[in-house]
Design an enzyme around this catalytic site. Structure first.
Site, mmCIF file in Angstrom:
data_model
loop_
_atom_site.group_PDB
_atom_site.id
_atom_site.type_symbol
_atom_site.label_atom_id
_atom_site.label_comp_id
_atom_site.label_asym_id
_atom_site.label_seq_id
_atom_site.Cartn_x
_atom_site.Cartn_y
_atom_site.Cartn_z
ATOM 1 C CE LYS A 101 29.732 -43.459 2.876
ATOM 2 N NZ LYS A 101 30.924 -43.282 3.771
ATOM 3 C CB THR A 102 24.118 -40.962 6.733
ATOM 4 O OG1 THR A 102 24.544 -42.283 6.377
ATOM 5 C CG2 THR A 102 22.666 -40.997 7.165
ATOM 6 C CG ASP A 128 24.195 -46.840 4.722
ATOM 7 O OD1 ASP A 128 25.156 -46.511 3.997
ATOM 8 O OD2 ASP A 128 24.289 -46.965 5.960
ATOM 9 N NE ARG A 157 29.735 -42.884 11.726
ATOM 10 C CZ ARG A 157 29.483 -43.706 10.701
ATOM 11 N NH1 ARG A 157 30.136 -44.849 10.605
ATOM 12 N NH2 ARG A 157 28.616 -43.359 9.773
#
Length: 350
Positions: free
Chosen positions: A77-78, A122, A230
């Site tokens: 998302k980031t 966020d 991640r």
């Protein structure tokens, strides 16, 4: 009265300066992050939709519609927010929901945005309600009405804002209020990645890390990554540490097994806490059903950690199920931890 109003304006001005998270330069990005849609691996439908929206906004010379990304942590998302800012060639301002404690924080941040800037929030579901209400007019009409003082000294300051793009990210979309959620023109749900995409991510990251790894070994890392880029990159870093210390030139399956065994990560990506969670249900509670409170007390772990970190992946791979009575372990879960139901019951009473 004039002196009082003047003081209020000064205080308001100070708040803007104090609470603005200045970021005229783009934030330094992790070198493993892709910087364009072409480099991004996976989430093809989302990439295609975002790419079209970005190109259309650039063609019209307008700010991009507000964007909401939601889904489990670690899925990009980031990273997608960084890519949007890079593609639009605009400033990227990064903050989080808990950081916006007061209305003045939000107003100070919004009033300092330039045209087409990307404001990334966020964990946007954690914005306080009083602050969230200021976002409604900011997102829809690009203005905020800030009230200073009270009573006879109260004054409303109307601030016009530049046309910016708010990009929100959340792991808990159900906690977003309807008025806020409805103001996002682009909504995207990021789902777990398949083995093929994770393998490509591992190969790309290995190349950037200057590691020699074959495709089969990349698949082995991908299988342990819990469907999350991640985690794939984190495991690859641990493998890199191992081969550097052991002076190993090429990464193979045996090396991956040895290095990740030290980290307590098994062939499916389950760690020690995941396995202890399964064993508690299987042995202490005869396979369930059992409530999350009891499991938390048995493991001496926070309930939120179990619910948000441990359970989602175990549910996805079918090792546990949730029922109205509580959590239950499935036959696949029993098999993975090498415990038979009859043996679990026997151990409980010995």
């Amino acid at each position: 009265m004039q002196d009082k109003e003047s003081n209020n304006e000064i205080i308001f001005s100070e708040n803007l300066e104090t609470n603005f998270i200045e970021n005229n330069d783009k934030l330094e990005v992790n070198f493993l992050r892709p910087t364009s849609f072409d480099d991004y691996v996976g989430q093809k439908n989302i990439i295609e939709s975002l790419s079209i929206a970005v190109q259309a906004s650039k063609k019209r010379d307008e700010a991009l519609d507000h964007v909401l990304f939601y889904g489990p942590p670690g899925l990009g998302k980031t990273t997608l927010s960084y890519i949007i800012a890079n593609q639009i060639e605009s400033n990227f301002i990064h903050t989080s929901g808990p950081a916006l404690e007061r209305p003045a924080d939000a107003v100070g941040l919004l009033s300092n945005l330039s045209s087409k800037d990307i404001l990334f929030i966020d964990e946007i579901h954690r914005i306080p309600k009083t602050v969230e209400e200021y976002l409604y007019s900011a997102m829809e009409d690009f203005r905020v009405d800030f009230i200073t003082g009270s009573g006879a000294f109260g004054k409303t300051i109307n601030l016009r804002l530049e046309n910016f793009t708010l990009v929100g990210s959340t792991t808990r979309p159900g906690l977003l209020s309807s008025p806020l959620r409805d103001r996002f023109g682009l909504n995207y749900h990021l789902d777990y990645y398949d083995i093929k995409d994770l393998k490509n991510i591992v190969l790309r990251s290995s190349d950037l890390m200057k590691l020699i790894i074959d495709e089969n070994s990349a698949i082995e890392v991908a299988k342990r990554s819990r469907g999350t880029p991640r985690i794939a990159n984190r495991l690859l870093r641990r493998v890199r540490d191992y081969v550097e210390v052991k002076n190993i030139k090429k990464i193979e399956n045996l090396i991956i097994n040895q290095s990740l065994e030290i980290e307590g990560v098994d062939s499916l990506g389950l760690d020690r806490l995941d396995r202890e969670y399964l064993k508690i249900i299987a042995i202490n509670y005869e396979g369930g059903p059992v409530g999350i409170e009891a499991i938390s007390a048995s493991l001496n772990e926070d309930q939120a950690t179990l619910a948000d970190v441990v359970e989602p992946f175990l549910l996805k791979i079918g090792f546990i199920i949730r029922t109205s009575q509580g959590r239950k372990i499935t036959s696949a879960g029993y098999k993975h931890i090498n415990i038979k139901l009859e043996k679990a019951i026997q151990n409980k009473f010995n």
